[in-house]
Design a protein around this motif. Structure first.
Motif, short mmCIF file in Angstrom:
data_model
loop_
_atom_site.label_atom_id
_atom_site.label_comp_id
_atom_site.label_asym_id
_atom_site.label_seq_id
_atom_site.Cartn_x
_atom_site.Cartn_y
_atom_site.Cartn_z
N THR A 242 18.05 23.41 21.94
CA THR A 242 19.01 24.37 21.39
C THR A 242 18.74 24.61 19.91
O THR A 242 18.80 25.75 19.44
CB THR A 242 20.45 23.85 21.60
OG1 THR A 242 20.66 23.61 22.99
CG2 THR A 242 21.46 24.85 21.10
N VAL A 243 18.43 23.54 19.18
CA VAL A 243 18.09 23.69 17.75
C VAL A 243 16.82 24.53 17.61
O VAL A 243 16.74 25.44 16.76
CB VAL A 243 17.94 22.31 17.08
CG1 VAL A 243 17.35 22.45 15.68
CG2 VAL A 243 19.28 21.60 17.04
N LEU A 244 15.82 24.26 18.43
CA LEU A 244 14.58 25.03 18.40
C LEU A 244 14.86 26.50 18.72
O LEU A 244 14.34 27.39 18.04
CB LEU A 244 13.58 24.46 19.41
CG LEU A 244 12.29 25.26 19.58
CD1 LEU A 244 11.42 25.10 18.34
CD2 LEU A 244 11.55 24.82 20.82
N GLN A 245 15.68 26.75 19.71
CA GLN A 245 16.01 28.13 20.07
C GLN A 245 16.70 28.82 18.89
O GLN A 245 16.37 29.96 18.57
CB GLN A 245 16.94 28.13 21.29
CG GLN A 245 17.36 29.51 21.73
CD GLN A 245 18.25 29.48 22.96
OE1 GLN A 245 18.49 28.43 23.54
NE2 GLN A 245 18.73 30.63 23.34
N PHE A 246 17.60 28.14 18.24
CA PHE A 246 18.30 28.70 17.08
C PHE A 246 17.33 29.01 15.95
O PHE A 246 17.37 30.09 15.35
CB PHE A 246 19.38 27.72 16.62
CG PHE A 246 20.15 28.18 15.42
CD1 PHE A 246 21.10 29.18 15.54
CD2 PHE A 246 19.92 27.62 14.17
CE1 PHE A 246 21.81 29.61 14.44
CE2 PHE A 246 20.63 28.05 13.07
CZ PHE A 246 21.58 29.04 13.20
N VAL A 247 16.42 28.08 15.66
CA VAL A 247 15.46 28.27 14.57
C VAL A 247 14.52 29.43 14.87
O VAL A 247 14.29 30.29 14.01
CB VAL A 247 14.67 26.96 14.33
CG1 VAL A 247 13.49 27.18 13.40
CG2 VAL A 247 15.59 25.89 13.76
N VAL A 248 13.99 29.48 16.07
CA VAL A 248 13.06 30.56 16.44
C VAL A 248 13.76 31.91 16.42
O VAL A 248 13.22 32.90 15.91
CB VAL A 248 12.41 30.28 17.82
CG1 VAL A 248 11.65 31.48 18.32
CG2 VAL A 248 11.49 29.07 17.72
#
Length: 127
Positions: A96-102
């Motif tokens: 979820t953090v990766l999705q937010f950052v991307v």
């Protein structure tokens, strides 16, 4: 004219209030039916689909939304590619953090491209 005693006056007021109560009850029932129909799942889905259809058919609304949509899809795809279908809660949080950052990165890149293209003069004006 005959003077009304207290009991007759009270009976008249009770009759008026009873009529008023019945009218208000009918109005409340009508309002309840309207609200019940408007929040039914079929109406909610129908209104949502009409909104999507109007947005898709109106190209002026769709084009500004395209970069945002691509950013969201890019974030979601990156999460699925890197994390996959894991049941590990730590991986889910990291995904979820990766999705937010991307998603944020792609949104910023798209907004920078739009501002650069808006500030550049067309080739025809330079001549």
């Amino acid at each position: 004219m005959k003077k009304l005693n207290q009991n007759e006056l009270l009976d008249q007021k009770i009759a008026l209030l009873t009529i008023q109560h019945r009218q208000e009850l009918v109005e409340i029932k009508e309002q309840f039916k309207l609200v019940q129909e408007s929040i039914s799942p079929s109406n909610i889905i129908q209104e949502g689909l009409q909104g999507v259809y109007q947005t898709v058919t109106d190209k002026n609304k769709l084009l500004p939304m395209l970069p945002t949509l691509l950013s969201l899809v890019g974030g979601y795809v990156s999460k699925k590619v890197i994390i996959g279908n894991s049941s590990n809660p730590i991986k889910k949080v990291l995904g979820t953090v990766l999705q937010f950052v991307v998603t944020n990165y792609l949104t910023k890149v798209n907004s920078k491209e739009e501002t650069v293209s808006e500030t550049e003069e067309p080739e025809l004006n330079k001549l």
